[in-house]
Design a protein around this motif. Sequence first.
Motif, PDB file in Angstrom:
ATOM      1  N   SER A  45      -1.087  -2.229   6.176  1.00  0.00           N
ATOM      2  CA  SER A  45       0.048  -1.189   6.480  1.00  0.00           C
ATOM      3  C   SER A  45       1.116  -1.871   7.312  1.00  0.00           C
ATOM      4  O   SER A  45       0.871  -2.060   8.426  1.00  0.00           O
ATOM      5  CB  SER A  45      -0.515  -0.033   6.857  1.00  0.00           C
ATOM      6  N   THR A  47       5.124  -0.664   9.200  1.00  0.00           N
ATOM      7  CA  THR A  47       6.037   0.381   9.201  1.00  0.00           C
ATOM      8  C   THR A  47       7.273  -0.263   9.592  1.00  0.00           C
ATOM      9  O   THR A  47       7.332  -1.122  10.420  1.00  0.00           O
ATOM     10  CB  THR A  47       5.489   1.362  10.347  1.00  0.00           C
ATOM     11  N   LYS A  73       6.048   3.953   5.684  1.00  0.00           N
ATOM     12  CA  LYS A  73       5.084   2.791   5.522  1.00  0.00           C
ATOM     13  C   LYS A  73       4.998   2.028   4.174  1.00  0.00           C
ATOM     14  O   LYS A  73       5.369   2.722   3.454  1.00  0.00           O
ATOM     15  CB  LYS A  73       3.756   3.354   5.711  1.00  0.00           C
ATOM     16  N   TYR A 102       6.902  -1.838  -1.230  1.00  0.00           N
ATOM     17  CA  TYR A 102       7.452  -0.513  -0.462  1.00  0.00           C
ATOM     18  C   TYR A 102       7.487   0.606  -1.899  1.00  0.00           C
ATOM     19  O   TYR A 102       8.388   0.398  -2.589  1.00  0.00           O
ATOM     20  CB  TYR A 102       8.671  -0.637   0.500  1.00  0.00           C
ATOM     21  N   SER A 117       0.817  -1.304  11.268  1.00  0.00           N
ATOM     22  CA  SER A 117       0.504   0.077  11.687  1.00  0.00           C
ATOM     23  C   SER A 117      -1.102   0.533  11.443  1.00  0.00           C
ATOM     24  O   SER A 117      -1.553  -0.077  10.690  1.00  0.00           O
ATOM     25  CB  SER A 117       1.588   0.992  11.203  1.00  0.00           C
TER      26      SER A 117
END
Length: 117
Positions: A45, A47, A73, A102, A117
């Motif tokens: 993940s 961010t 995210k 994304y 993240s």
Amino acid sequence: MKKLLIAPLAAAALAVTGLVPSASGAATAKGDDMATVAATAKCKSLTALSTVHVRKSASTRSTSLRLWYKGTKGCDIKGVDGGSYKNTCGIDSYHYWRKVNYRGTVGYVPNVCVKYS
């Protein structure tokens, strides 16, 4: 008569998405897309540190596919060396990019604009 049209339409839909039916009947990815599908399945993940363009290739001259909004995210696919960018996300000059997924859009963002993240 309608049943005869379903199979060709389903095959066409799979071809458009880059998936091809396997012998078992399940859809599988072909070629370079296979690595992208596998990498996305093992998503790390990320961010976005600021709102940034997700681009078609690792270059600021490349077409923007969509915006990745600050604080949201996405998935990291891999790091790539690419075109230089300047004054991006607070960094004077750099050239390392991330290939990301994304919200279903696979593209490239400057490495300094995202964090794990």
